[in-house]
Design an enzyme around this catalytic site. Structure first.
Site, mmCIF file in Angstrom:
data_model
loop_
_atom_site.group_PDB
_atom_site.id
_atom_site.type_symbol
_atom_site.label_atom_id
_atom_site.label_comp_id
_atom_site.label_asym_id
_atom_site.label_seq_id
_atom_site.Cartn_x
_atom_site.Cartn_y
_atom_site.Cartn_z
ATOM 1 N N SER A 255 0.803 -1.218 0.000
ATOM 2 C CA SER A 255 0.000 0.000 0.000
ATOM 3 C C SER A 255 0.838 1.272 0.000
ATOM 4 O O SER A 255 0.331 2.345 -0.317
ATOM 5 C CB SER A 255 -0.947 0.013 1.204
ATOM 6 O OG SER A 255 -0.220 0.138 2.415
ATOM 7 N N LYS B 157 1.229 4.316 6.804
ATOM 8 C CA LYS B 157 0.591 5.206 5.833
ATOM 9 C C LYS B 157 1.277 6.574 5.885
ATOM 10 O O LYS B 157 2.070 6.860 6.770
ATOM 11 C CB LYS B 157 -0.902 5.389 6.140
ATOM 12 C CG LYS B 157 -1.712 4.104 6.208
ATOM 13 C CD LYS B 157 -1.853 3.413 4.869
ATOM 14 C CE LYS B 157 -2.647 2.114 5.002
ATOM 15 N NZ LYS B 157 -2.651 1.338 3.744
#
Length: 254
Positions: free
Chosen positions: A50, A91
């Site tokens: 991701s 993230k």
């Protein structure tokens, strides 16, 4: 009576003393660099793609232990939040408390408080000068970040499960600053690279975070190794020089 042998002994003692000093200082730097790193950094393995291409699945990374007050836009952080599955996740922070995060403008860019933000890390795999192949997100969205929270996106926007998935939750997908545990500074394996702070966020209030101390720690370790090896090698050299000085002296005094 000649003083040649005595001079050689003096040089030998000085050489041995300097050699021992170099080894001692080298040990302090070497062990100190490792100890400093162990206190400041924690290793993680990134489980998914991701954050590609910045960080790939399976990469071993070094993350600097920080608290929420140190978080800035653009930081790649490790956090744990019960709403997100209560597992450490990685993230990028794109919005902080009070920000209005939206996507996308006419050129497909993310905007923070109406200001478009260039995200070069999304284009890292494209040819130099190339344009982004896709917008900053595949769907339009708007979120207002509550005070004391951060809005997080993955760099691989097409597959990342990030704040966009939680837009309907309280806080519109944001995470409390208290959930942030660390900030990524470097990929340690299989490649070795520092994770740069994106300058595109520098002009926003609060700016970007400063680089971590990892280069200084690595420098201390490297200098320590050089001093240890150099000092260890210099000792025998000084001893041999001292012996040569004694043997070249006169055989007898006159």
């Amino acid at each position: 009576m000649s003083g040649t042998g005595r001079t050689g002994d003096g040089h030998g003692r000085l050489g041995n003393a300097l050699s021992s000093l170099a080894v001692a200082v080298g040990c302090v730097l070497f062990l100190g660099g490792f100890a400093w790193g162990a206190v400041v950094y924690k290793p993680y393995t990134v489980p998914t793609a991701s954050m590609s291409p910045t960080v790939n699945a399976g990469d071993r990374v070094l993350a600097e232990r920080i608290d929420g007050a140190d978080v800035r836009r653009g930081d790649v952080v490790v956090f744990t939040d019960s709403v997100w599955g209560n597992q450490p996740m990685v993230k990028r922070v794109v919005g902080v408390g009070g920000d209005k995060v939206a996507c996308c403008d006419a050129e497909g860019r993310l905007t923070i408080n109406g200001e478009p933000v260039e995200e070069p890390y999304l284009q890292a795999q494209l040819p130099a000068g190339g344009q982004a192949a896709a917008p900053a997100a595949q769907q339009d969205f708007t979120a207002v970040v509550p005070k004391g929270q951060v809005f997080l996106l993955g760099d691989e926007r097409s597959t990342s499960l990030d704040s966009r998935v939680h837009l309907e939750d309280p806080g519109q997908g944001s995470v409390p600053l208290s959930a942030v545990q660390a900030r990524l500074d470097a990929v340690a394996w299989p490649s070795q690279s520092l994770i740069e702070r994106p300058e595109s966020f520098a002009g926003l209030p609060g700016g970007i975070s400063a680089g971590g101390p990892l280069p200084l720690q690595l420098g201390a370790v490297v200098v320590g190794v050089v001093l240890i090896l150099g000092g260890a090698a210099a000792g025998p050299i000084a001893a041999r020089a001292s012996r040569r000085g004694r043997t070249t002296g006169p055989a007898s005094a006159r």
